[in-house]
Design a protein around this motif. Structure first.
Motif, PDB file in Angstrom:
ATOM      1  N   CYS A 149       0.861  -1.180   0.000  1.00 24.25           N
ATOM      2  CA  CYS A 149       0.000   0.000   0.000  1.00 24.25           C
ATOM      3  C   CYS A 149       0.897   1.230   0.000  1.00 24.25           C
ATOM      4  O   CYS A 149       2.058   1.152   0.393  1.00 24.25           O
ATOM      5  N   PRO A 150       0.386   2.396  -0.423  1.00 27.51           N
ATOM      6  CA  PRO A 150       1.224   3.605  -0.470  1.00 27.51           C
ATOM      7  C   PRO A 150       1.559   4.095   0.943  1.00 27.51           C
ATOM      8  O   PRO A 150       0.669   4.353   1.739  1.00 27.51           O
ATOM      9  N   LEU A 151       2.854   4.220   1.232  1.00 32.81           N
ATOM     10  CA  LEU A 151       3.279   4.698   2.544  1.00 32.81           C
ATOM     11  C   LEU A 151       2.929   6.176   2.718  1.00 32.81           C
ATOM     12  O   LEU A 151       2.948   6.946   1.751  1.00 32.81           O
ATOM     13  N   ALA A 152       2.609   6.551   3.952  1.00 33.43           N
ATOM     14  CA  ALA A 152       2.253   7.939   4.238  1.00 33.43           C
ATOM     15  C   ALA A 152       3.489   8.831   4.180  1.00 33.43           C
ATOM     16  O   ALA A 152       4.627   8.374   4.304  1.00 33.43           O
ATOM     17  N   ASP A 153       3.264  10.124   3.960  1.00 30.09           N
ATOM     18  CA  ASP A 153       4.308  11.158   4.000  1.00 30.09           C
ATOM     19  C   ASP A 153       5.351  11.051   2.888  1.00 30.09           C
ATOM     20  O   ASP A 153       6.405  11.691   2.961  1.00 30.09           O
ATOM     21  N   LYS A 154       5.080  10.250   1.858  1.00 31.10           N
ATOM     22  CA  LYS A 154       5.979  10.148   0.705  1.00 31.10           C
ATOM     23  C   LYS A 154       7.447  10.053   1.122  1.00 31.10           C
ATOM     24  O   LYS A 154       8.233  10.993   0.943  1.00 31.10           O
ATOM     25  N   PRO A 155       7.869   8.927   1.692  1.00 31.24           N
ATOM     26  CA  PRO A 155       9.243   8.804   2.204  1.00 31.24           C
ATOM     27  C   PRO A 155      10.277   8.733   1.091  1.00 31.24           C
ATOM     28  O   PRO A 155       9.951   8.475  -0.076  1.00 31.24           O
ATOM     29  N   SER A 156      11.523   8.974   1.432  1.00 32.02           N
ATOM     30  CA  SER A 156      12.633   8.792   0.497  1.00 32.02           C
ATOM     31  C   SER A 156      13.120   7.355   0.582  1.00 32.02           C
ATOM     32  O   SER A 156      13.158   6.761   1.660  1.00 32.02           O
ATOM     33  N   TYR A 157      13.515   6.816  -0.580  1.00 29.86           N
ATOM     34  CA  TYR A 157      13.978   5.426  -0.647  1.00 29.86           C
ATOM     35  C   TYR A 157      15.493   5.404  -0.855  1.00 29.86           C
ATOM     36  O   TYR A 157      16.061   6.260  -1.537  1.00 29.86           O
ATOM     37  N   ILE A 158      16.146   4.406  -0.271  1.00 27.91           N
ATOM     38  CA  ILE A 158      17.584   4.228  -0.417  1.00 27.91           C
ATOM     39  C   ILE A 158      17.838   2.836  -0.985  1.00 27.91           C
ATOM     40  O   ILE A 158      17.241   1.856  -0.533  1.00 27.91           O
TER      41      ILE A 158
END
Length: 401
Positions: A149-158
């Motif tokens: 599902c779409p994670l909240a707060d649009k996190p940055s991915y590494i």
């Protein structure tokens, strides 16, 4: 903002009992924490007896999460003030995916939490490689860090390659594009969300096969052309009864030349590679009424043959959550759906070098807790041949009380 009101005209004060949940749905990463809050009100002349949160189950009475063995040491109420309450769950697990509701009791009335609360979905991370995990040098390869599902707060991915961070990979997008891909890109890849590097996805291995240089390629094409011409001549000259067998193969760049010279036979054929792997669903959002039946359909497409190996579909499944090992939990074996779900797939249809098949999930006697993102996944015998619909189908179940 979701606002739910309930009036009780026969109660002292002739006032309003109310519970409001600011957030209806939440998607949170496994292993992290979440705060679920609400506001509530009651007549000023009513004395508040108790408040607590509970995990809503259709077949069970409300139970204070702090007394629930499932949540021992993980559930707390850090904010308890007049008219406002917060539930905090730490060390989130996939089994915590559920709807959470608030209840309270006054000297006049007990609010039983019958109105819909906040639905929480706990998800893990996994890496999907497109087109496949085994590619040829020079292709465009996309690695996607997928959640259910779409994670909240649009996190940055590494991104990580062979356990080391990929330089410059941190960004809000959940994809890492390798274009063109080369031998230096081969290895094991994983991903994480910023500030949660310890919660990485399982590794996915990318294999890069090298191509021939330009002169070798031209030589191969020339050999193939000569083989075609010789084949035409030989089959016109040799007797029809001659036993023809070709047991040696030379292939490169999707060009396959089969030949054997000791029986004066040359045979030529061309194999075209097809890396077209897709999952397409009929709709990304579905809304149905509680108690009814809903059908969700997805069609998946895959190459009929790849890397000289015929593709066989080994497994198809629907899921809304993953287990502790971040493996999808088949809805057919999910206790929350026992006796209410069916999965069926149509006939396989192949055209040229591509095959497709449609699968349908039916859910009967819909419940409010069925509101979730439904994902379809299929697995084949090909290396890296596991693919999931992205995004899935978001089902919302509505109804009146």
């Amino acid at each position: 903002m979701a606002l739910f009101l309930k009036y009780f005209s026969g109660l002292p004060g002739n006032s309003c009992y109310r519970v409001s949940y600011p957030t209806r749905t939440m998607c949170v990463l496994q292993g992290t924490s979440v705060d679920i809050s609400c506001t509530y009100s009651h007549p000023p002349d009513a004395t508040l007896k108790y408040t607590y949160w509970f995990k809503w189950r259709a077949d069970q009475d409300p139970r204070d999460l702090q007394a629930d063995s499932e949540y021992k040491g993980r559930a707390e109420y850090p904010v308890e003030e007049t008219g406002r309450s917060t539930l905090r769950i730490t060390d989130l697990r996939h089994t915590d995916s559920a709807e959470y509701r608030f209840t309270f009791k006054t000297s006049y009335y007990e609010w039983k939490g019958i109105l819909h609360g906040t639905t929480l979905t706990v998800t893990g991370l996994r890496v999907e490689v497109t087109p496949v995990a085994m590619v040829t040098e020079g292709q465009r390869v996309t690695l996607t860090c997928i959640t259910s599902c779409p994670l909240a707060d649009k996190p940055s991915y590494i991104w990580y390659q062979n356990n080391g961070p990929v330089t410059g990979s941190e960004n809000p997008e959940n994809q890492l594009v390798l274009d063109p891909v080369g031998p230096q890109h081969a290895g094991s890849y994983s991903c994480s969300v910023r500030n949660y590097a310890h919660l990485r996805s399982p590794e996915e291995t990318l294999t890069v096969q090298c191509t021939m240089n330009n002169s070798s390629s031209l030589t191969t094409v020339a050999v193939g052309t000569v083989a075609v011409l010789l084949t035409m001549v030989i089959f016109l000259l040799i007797p029809p009864s001659l036993h023809v067998s070709c047991d040696h193969a030379f292939h490169q760049l999707n060009l396959c030349v089969l030949f054997i010279l000791n029986e004066m036979c040359l045979f030529f054929t061309v194999l075209q590679g097809n890396d077209d792997w897709t999952v397409t669903c009929t709709s990304s959002n579905v809304c149905s009424v509680r108690g009814s039946t809903v059908d969700i359909s997805c069609t998946f497409k895959y190459p009929e043959k790849q890397h000289d190996l015929s593709t066989t579909v080994l497994e198809t499944l629907w899921f809304t959550k993953e287990d502790r090992n971040q493996k999808p939990v088949d809805l057919l074996s999910d206790a929350d759906y026992t006796g209410r779900v069916e999965s069926s797939c149509g006939e396989i249809s192949c055209f040229w070098s591509s095959c497709n098949r449609k699968c349908t999930l039916s859910i009967r006697d819909l419940r409010q807790s069925d509101s979730a993102v439904y994902n379809f996944r299929f697995k084949t015998n090909q290396p890296g041949g596991e693919h999931t619909a992205n995004p899935g189908v978001a089902l919302t179940v509505t109804g009146t009380l």
